[in-house]
Scaffold this motif. Structure first.
Motif, PDB file in Angstrom:
ATOM      1  N   ASP A  50      -1.313 -15.737  -1.478  1.00 27.09           N
ATOM      2  CA  ASP A  50      -2.136 -16.672  -2.255  1.00 27.09           C
ATOM      3  C   ASP A  50      -1.245 -17.482  -3.206  1.00 27.09           C
ATOM      4  N   ASP A  51      -1.683 -17.690  -4.449  1.00 23.24           N
ATOM      5  CA  ASP A  51      -0.887 -18.479  -5.398  1.00 23.24           C
ATOM      6  C   ASP A  51       0.347 -17.737  -5.900  1.00 23.24           C
ATOM      7  N   GLY A  52       0.477 -16.478  -5.545  1.00 21.43           N
ATOM      8  CA  GLY A  52       1.682 -15.726  -5.894  1.00 21.43           C
ATOM      9  C   GLY A  52       2.932 -16.322  -5.271  1.00 21.43           C
ATOM     10  N   ILE A  53       2.767 -17.080  -4.206  1.00 23.23           N
ATOM     11  CA  ILE A  53       3.905 -17.739  -3.562  1.00 23.23           C
ATOM     12  C   ILE A  53       4.606 -18.689  -4.532  1.00 23.23           C
ATOM     13  N   TYR A  54       3.848 -19.279  -5.447  1.00 18.41           N
ATOM     14  CA  TYR A  54       4.447 -20.216  -6.401  1.00 18.41           C
ATOM     15  C   TYR A  54       5.457 -19.531  -7.326  1.00 18.41           C
ATOM     16  N   GLN A  55       5.422 -18.207  -7.422  1.00 18.19           N
ATOM     17  CA  GLN A  55       6.388 -17.488  -8.254  1.00 18.19           C
ATOM     18  C   GLN A  55       7.812 -17.674  -7.751  1.00 18.19           C
ATOM     19  N   ILE A  56       7.973 -17.876  -6.456  1.00 14.91           N
ATOM     20  CA  ILE A  56       9.314 -18.025  -5.893  1.00 14.91           C
ATOM     21  C   ILE A  56       9.569 -19.424  -5.338  1.00 14.91           C
ATOM     22  N   LYS A  57       8.790 -20.386  -5.789  1.00 10.48           N
ATOM     23  CA  LYS A  57       8.977 -21.771  -5.359  1.00 10.48           C
ATOM     24  C   LYS A  57      10.136 -22.395  -6.133  1.00 10.48           C
ATOM     25  N   LYS A  58      10.960 -23.137  -5.419  1.00 14.47           N
ATOM     26  CA  LYS A  58      12.075 -23.854  -6.050  1.00 14.47           C
ATOM     27  C   LYS A  58      11.544 -24.938  -6.987  1.00 14.47           C
ATOM     28  N   GLY A  59      12.352 -25.308  -7.975  1.00 15.83           N
ATOM     29  CA  GLY A  59      12.066 -26.465  -8.814  1.00 15.83           C
ATOM     30  C   GLY A  59      11.001 -26.281  -9.864  1.00 15.83           C
ATOM     31  N   GLN A  60      10.792 -25.081 -10.342  1.00 17.42           N
ATOM     32  CA  GLN A  60       9.788 -24.866 -11.385  1.00 17.42           C
ATOM     33  C   GLN A  60      10.274 -25.441 -12.708  1.00 17.42           C
ATOM     34  N   ASP A  61       9.407 -26.176 -13.374  1.00 18.23           N
ATOM     35  CA  ASP A  61       9.725 -26.761 -14.679  1.00 18.23           C
ATOM     36  C   ASP A  61       8.619 -26.346 -15.645  1.00 18.23           C
ATOM     37  N   THR A  62       8.975 -25.518 -16.607  1.00 11.97           N
ATOM     38  CA  THR A  62       7.970 -24.957 -17.522  1.00 11.97           C
ATOM     39  C   THR A  62       8.028 -25.565 -18.922  1.00 11.97           C
ATOM     40  N   LYS A  63       8.804 -26.595 -19.112  1.00 11.76           N
ATOM     41  CA  LYS A  63       8.958 -27.190 -20.455  1.00 11.76           C
ATOM     42  C   LYS A  63       7.618 -27.580 -21.070  1.00 11.76           C
ATOM     43  N   GLU A  64       6.786 -28.248 -20.285  1.00 12.00           N
ATOM     44  CA  GLU A  64       5.492 -28.708 -20.820  1.00 12.00           C
ATOM     45  C   GLU A  64       4.550 -27.545 -21.118  1.00 12.00           C
ATOM     46  N   LEU A  65       4.777 -26.420 -20.482  1.00 12.68           N
ATOM     47  CA  LEU A  65       3.940 -25.240 -20.720  1.00 12.68           C
ATOM     48  C   LEU A  65       4.369 -24.472 -21.963  1.00 12.68           C
ATOM     49  N   GLY A  66       5.593 -24.734 -22.424  1.00 13.37           N
ATOM     50  CA  GLY A  66       6.113 -24.013 -23.574  1.00 13.37           C
ATOM     51  C   GLY A  66       6.430 -22.565 -23.255  1.00 13.37           C
ATOM     52  N   MET A  67       6.732 -22.300 -21.999  1.00 14.86           N
ATOM     53  CA  MET A  67       7.053 -20.943 -21.559  1.00 14.86           C
ATOM     54  C   MET A  67       8.433 -20.940 -20.909  1.00 14.86           C
ATOM     55  N   LYS A  68       9.084 -19.788 -20.974  1.00 18.23           N
ATOM     56  CA  LYS A  68      10.378 -19.640 -20.323  1.00 18.23           C
ATOM     57  C   LYS A  68      10.178 -19.533 -18.816  1.00 18.23           C
ATOM     58  N   ASN A  69      11.022 -20.213 -18.067  1.00 18.98           N
ATOM     59  CA  ASN A  69      10.992 -20.145 -16.611  1.00 18.98           C
ATOM     60  C   ASN A  69      11.712 -18.870 -16.183  1.00 18.98           C
ATOM     61  N   PHE A  70      10.960 -17.894 -15.686  1.00 19.74           N
ATOM     62  CA  PHE A  70      11.582 -16.637 -15.279  1.00 19.74           C
ATOM     63  C   PHE A  70      11.885 -16.580 -13.789  1.00 19.74           C
ATOM     64  N   SER A  71      11.621 -17.654 -13.054  1.00 16.84           N
ATOM     65  CA  SER A  71      11.839 -17.628 -11.612  1.00 16.84           C
ATOM     66  C   SER A  71      13.287 -17.342 -11.212  1.00 16.84           C
ATOM     67  N   PRO A  72      14.311 -17.747 -11.992  1.00 22.75           N
ATOM     68  CA  PRO A  72      15.679 -17.397 -11.593  1.00 22.75           C
ATOM     69  C   PRO A  72      15.931 -15.893 -11.508  1.00 22.75           C
ATOM     70  N   THR A  73      15.110 -15.103 -12.168  1.00 23.21           N
ATOM     71  CA  THR A  73      15.263 -13.647 -12.114  1.00 23.21           C
ATOM     72  C   THR A  73      15.104 -13.136 -10.681  1.00 23.21           C
ATOM     73  N   TYR A  74      14.304 -13.819  -9.873  1.00 22.85           N
ATOM     74  CA  TYR A  74      14.128 -13.389  -8.488  1.00 22.85           C
ATOM     75  C   TYR A  74      15.440 -13.435  -7.722  1.00 22.85           C
ATOM     76  N   ARG A  75      16.330 -14.360  -8.110  1.00 23.87           N
ATOM     77  CA  ARG A  75      17.634 -14.433  -7.437  1.00 23.87           C
ATOM     78  C   ARG A  75      18.511 -13.229  -7.771  1.00 23.87           C
ATOM     79  N   ALA A  76      18.213 -12.537  -8.852  1.00 19.39           N
ATOM     80  CA  ALA A  76      18.997 -11.364  -9.265  1.00 19.39           C
ATOM     81  C   ALA A  76      18.527 -10.076  -8.580  1.00 19.39           C
TER      82      ALA A  76
END
Length: 127
Positions: A50-76
Protein backbone atom coordinates in the motif's frame (compact mmCIF):
# COMPACT_ATOMS: atom_id res chain seq x y z
CA UNK A 1 11.74 -24.08 11.88
CA UNK A 2 13.53 -22.16 14.60
CA UNK A 3 17.28 -21.86 14.57
CA UNK A 4 19.43 -21.43 17.63
CA UNK A 5 22.42 -19.19 18.19
CA UNK A 6 24.53 -18.50 21.26
CA UNK A 7 22.04 -16.02 22.70
CA UNK A 8 18.92 -18.11 22.17
CA UNK A 9 16.37 -18.95 19.48
CA UNK A 10 16.17 -17.14 16.16
CA UNK A 11 12.64 -16.21 15.10
CA UNK A 12 11.47 -15.11 11.66
CA UNK A 13 10.11 -11.57 12.01
CA UNK A 14 8.12 -9.83 9.27
CA UNK A 15 7.62 -6.09 9.62
CA UNK A 16 4.82 -4.98 7.31
CA UNK A 17 4.82 -1.31 6.32
CA UNK A 18 1.47 -0.09 5.00
CA UNK A 19 1.53 3.61 5.94
CA UNK A 20 3.02 6.61 4.16
CA UNK A 21 6.34 7.68 5.68
CA UNK A 22 5.25 11.00 7.14
CA UNK A 23 2.21 12.28 9.00
CA UNK A 24 2.27 9.56 11.65
CA UNK A 25 4.97 7.91 13.74
CA UNK A 26 4.30 4.41 12.39
CA UNK A 27 6.97 4.25 9.68
CA UNK A 28 9.77 5.52 11.90
CA UNK A 29 8.69 3.31 14.80
CA UNK A 30 8.70 0.21 12.59
CA UNK A 31 12.16 1.11 11.31
CA UNK A 32 13.40 1.34 14.89
CA UNK A 33 11.86 -2.07 15.72
CA UNK A 34 13.57 -3.55 12.66
CA UNK A 35 16.96 -2.31 13.84
CA UNK A 36 16.37 -3.57 17.38
CA UNK A 37 15.33 -7.01 16.11
CA UNK A 38 18.43 -7.24 13.95
CA UNK A 39 20.61 -6.26 16.92
CA UNK A 40 19.24 -9.35 18.69
CA UNK A 41 20.21 -11.56 15.71
CA UNK A 42 16.67 -12.30 14.61
CA UNK A 43 15.78 -13.24 11.02
CA UNK A 44 14.30 -9.92 9.87
CA UNK A 45 12.10 -9.48 6.80
CA UNK A 46 10.51 -6.18 5.77
CA UNK A 47 7.46 -5.90 3.53
CA UNK A 48 6.20 -2.72 1.86
CA UNK A 49 2.57 -2.67 0.80
CA UNK A 50 0.00 0.00 0.00
CA UNK A 51 1.31 3.51 0.81
CA UNK A 52 4.16 1.93 2.77
CA UNK A 53 6.00 1.75 -0.55
CA UNK A 54 6.52 5.52 -0.33
CA UNK A 55 8.85 4.90 2.64
CA UNK A 56 11.52 3.66 0.24
CA UNK A 57 10.79 5.95 -2.71
CA UNK A 58 13.72 7.96 -4.04
CA UNK A 59 13.68 11.76 -3.90
CA UNK A 60 11.77 12.39 -0.69
CA UNK A 61 11.79 16.05 0.33
CA UNK A 62 10.44 16.74 3.81
CA UNK A 63 11.44 20.41 4.21
CA UNK A 64 7.88 21.70 3.84
CA UNK A 65 6.66 19.14 6.37
CA UNK A 66 9.16 20.30 8.98
CA UNK A 67 10.23 16.71 9.57
CA UNK A 68 13.55 14.95 9.20
CA UNK A 69 13.82 12.72 6.14
CA UNK A 70 14.64 9.29 7.57
CA UNK A 71 14.51 7.42 4.25
CA UNK A 72 18.34 7.30 3.93
CA UNK A 73 18.32 4.99 6.96
CA UNK A 74 16.94 2.24 4.71
CA UNK A 75 20.24 2.29 2.81
CA UNK A 76 22.02 1.41 6.08
CA UNK A 77 19.99 -1.78 6.64
CA UNK A 78 22.48 -3.91 4.74
CA UNK A 79 25.10 -3.00 7.37
CA UNK A 80 22.81 -4.65 9.94
CA UNK A 81 22.51 -7.78 7.76
CA UNK A 82 18.93 -6.86 6.88
CA UNK A 83 18.64 -7.79 3.25
CA UNK A 84 15.20 -9.38 3.01
CA UNK A 85 13.08 -6.51 1.72
CA UNK A 86 9.92 -7.28 -0.23
CA UNK A 87 7.53 -5.06 -2.18
CA UNK A 88 4.08 -6.13 -3.26
CA UNK A 89 3.90 -5.85 -7.05
CA UNK A 90 0.24 -4.79 -7.11
CA UNK A 91 0.84 -1.95 -4.63
CA UNK A 92 3.80 -0.75 -6.68
CA UNK A 93 1.79 -0.79 -9.92
CA UNK A 94 -1.27 0.88 -8.32
CA UNK A 95 0.98 3.83 -7.41
CA UNK A 96 2.56 4.07 -10.85
CA UNK A 97 5.99 3.17 -9.50
CA UNK A 98 8.66 0.75 -10.63
CA UNK A 99 11.55 -0.93 -8.89
CA UNK A 100 13.81 1.83 -10.31
CA UNK A 101 11.92 4.39 -8.19
CA UNK A 102 13.06 2.74 -4.96
CA UNK A 103 16.04 3.61 -2.74
CA UNK A 104 17.12 0.08 -1.91
CA UNK A 105 17.21 -3.31 -3.60
CA UNK A 106 14.00 -5.22 -3.00
CA UNK A 107 12.35 -8.38 -4.18
CA UNK A 108 9.09 -7.57 -5.93
CA UNK A 109 6.53 -10.33 -5.35
CA UNK A 110 2.83 -10.78 -6.03
CA UNK A 111 0.12 -10.33 -3.43
CA UNK A 112 -0.33 -14.12 -3.27
CA UNK A 113 3.41 -14.66 -2.79
CA UNK A 114 3.43 -12.01 -0.05
CA UNK A 115 0.64 -13.84 1.76
CA UNK A 116 2.52 -17.12 1.55
CA UNK A 117 5.71 -15.44 2.81
CA UNK A 118 3.85 -13.94 5.78
CA UNK A 119 2.32 -17.32 6.59
CA UNK A 120 5.82 -18.72 7.03
CA UNK A 121 6.87 -16.16 9.64
CA UNK A 122 6.96 -16.70 13.40
CA UNK A 123 6.01 -13.07 14.10
CA UNK A 124 4.24 -10.56 11.82
CA UNK A 125 3.98 -6.94 12.94
CA UNK A 126 1.93 -4.53 10.84
CA UNK A 127 1.90 -0.74 10.97
Amino acid sequence: MEEEYEGGIVKKFMFVNRKAPYGTIYALEVLEMVLISAAFDQDVHIAFLDDGIYQIKKGQDTKELGMKNFSPTYRALEGYDIEKLFVERESLEERGLTEDDLLVPVEVISRAEMGALMAGMDVVLTA
